[in-house]
Write an enzyme that holds these catalytic residues in place. Sequence first.
Site, short mmCIF file in Angstrom:
data_model
loop_
_atom_site.label_atom_id
_atom_site.label_comp_id
_atom_site.label_asym_id
_atom_site.label_seq_id
_atom_site.Cartn_x
_atom_site.Cartn_y
_atom_site.Cartn_z
N GLY A 13 -2.88 4.69 -8.25
CA GLY A 13 -2.77 5.45 -9.48
C GLY A 13 -2.21 6.84 -9.28
CG ASP B 181 -2.32 0.54 0.92
OD1 ASP B 181 -2.45 1.37 0.00
OD2 ASP B 181 -3.28 0.17 1.63
CD GLU C 31 1.00 4.73 -7.50
OE1 GLU C 31 1.67 5.75 -7.53
OE2 GLU C 31 -0.03 4.59 -8.18
CG ASP D 20 -9.47 2.36 -1.16
OD1 ASP D 20 -9.46 2.71 0.02
OD2 ASP D 20 -8.47 1.96 -1.77
#
Length: 688
Positions: A224, A185, A222, A244
């Site tokens: 985009g 992440d 990440e 998300d």
Amino acid sequence: MRDLHNRISSPSAARRVTGILAAALLCATALAVPVTAAAATTTGTSDDATPQLANGLALTPPMGFNNWNSTNCRAEFNETMVEGIADIFVNKGLKAAGYQYVNLDDCWALPQRDSDGKLVPDPVRFPHGIKAVAAYVHAKGLKLGIYTSAGTKTCNDAGFPGALGHEYSDAQQFADWGVDYLKYDNCNNQGVDAVQRYTTMRDALAAASKSTGRPIVYSICEWGSNSPWTWASDVGNLWRTTGDISDNWSSMLSIFKQNAPLAPYAGPGHWNDPDMLEVGNGGMTDTEYRSHFSLWSIMAAPLLIGSDLRSATQATYDIIGNRDVIAVDQDSLGKQGTVVSSVDGRWVISKELADGSRAVVLFNETGRPQHIATTASAVGLPGRSAYKLRDLWQHKNYNTAGAVSATVPAHGTVLYRVSADRHWASYPPAVEAGVSEAPLVEAGTPVPLTTTVTNLGRTPAISGSVALGGPQGWRVKATSPTRTAALSTGRKLTTSWTVTAPAGTASGAYDLTLTAAYRSPTGDAARSELATIAYVVVPPPDGTSYVSDLTWMSATNGWGPVEKDTSVGESAAGDGHPITIGGTVYAKGLGAHALSTIEYYAGARCDTFSAQVGVDDEKGANGTVAFQVWADDALVASTGVLTNAEPAQALTADLTRAKTFRLVVTDGGDGGDSDHADWADAKITCAA
């Protein structure tokens, strides 16, 4: 994976919003100007253009499960649940269908590393450790995935340890435990360059793999933010292209539109990732979930189940287990489908497959049935007198003279596999069942409806008939012929009907089913069905009414449900606050969150709509939205982009002769978050 709303004040969250905006702007540009092959060249590759990653993994998009959307950080996320998912994969046939990764998301570790700087699995959640869970999963013939962040902390508010500065140690732990997949992440990244952070972990995973013989699929998450499609094929096996996803139509549609233009960047070992599947989580209909699954498959996206398989319905298993559709996603050629056309919410997307056939999606993003059409030649097939047409949701084969078309229900998708099959004549002709519209029915009053049955095949459809069925107690009556001796190629049977809902029927959407039955020239029976809807509607009262006191026909919202007389709360119904724009509090109105559409029945008897519109004060300086009013299919009023810094703006629209009107909120074109949009003091004026 995370609710961005909970982290919007942090520097990493701010960077994420910037990335989402960039992705949305790219989407808008790419849909208008096709991405060329030259534009797809990655940066940072070696002289011979071979990706430096070259780990031989994820040659087709990864398929599996991630717990975040169904369990979040709740106590039920533990080794018993994870091992149970592995059991379900085997027992429910998901493993046999191609699903293999059982992935842990955030909250698996303790908040602090040990004295040696090592990660420590939470002993309550995972009393036997991650290595034991991996061994259990491996014993089932499956693989285990894990999660951390390319920052000092993960994205959860509790702040579990991230891998920034610990990449080699963490990668070695993962490999030693038997981890097969890493989701990495982007939170709390301290402003370190994204390419640097993600490349360091790439090298750490490679070193760990070399020392243990444990290859690990590398998923870059990440959001985009830094256009990873332009550089990440050298770094990871897949990369998130968007923010998300959430379990609603607006979110799924927005993410699809951001990911669709990126087809040139995908291929074996390097995939665009538009986030996990929401199929089965309850925020969309089964029709919408089939669209979701079809679109992700035609885009060669990773298929990571995000619903709770312990309580999933059979309908959910039928969708995620559809092997015909999975085969499109997993095709070895590794091409992402490309947009052939997109007009007024009617999408045609085609994907070249390894055997030379084409998968073709006909997708209807609108709230009404739509005829969507293309041809075999338009999707790239060689010229033939006829083709084989396989319906991948109905699992039936037909022949077509070249037309690839369907009347697609609202928010629905038809997915075909079209091939130049020399045995095409052995299949019955494809027949399209169509309706003129989704009828608007005032209870007790008959309304007209027209249906069509069209032969798309090269061979004739013999002894054709059509039937229209409605809910129990409804009266559906044909007022013109329902039978024909034969339909040759391109010919149609048109039938007129009246549809009457019983007096007292509650407003809402009701199912109608159109069935066409016929025979092939060889005598084989065939049928074509169209599931559509009729809306039972109630005319608005005479005079001026608050819109929030009326019943809408349909409503979609970016986060949480649309709220009446409060702002949107983003979660359960009724969790909003007083509508407040520019310091003024309004007692009446609608609280929405972009992207949002709310549709009402006007019955061709209303004159005007008016409202005070703007971004709710509760969201600080983050919101950017634009408001639109549509009368039937015409845009009749709109604002420019509004922000929280602006006072409420008066918006008035002419509804004369409109049967319906739609209140639409866009994200202002920036793809951003925190778009709490208020239709304050919203009213309509109607006459008898």
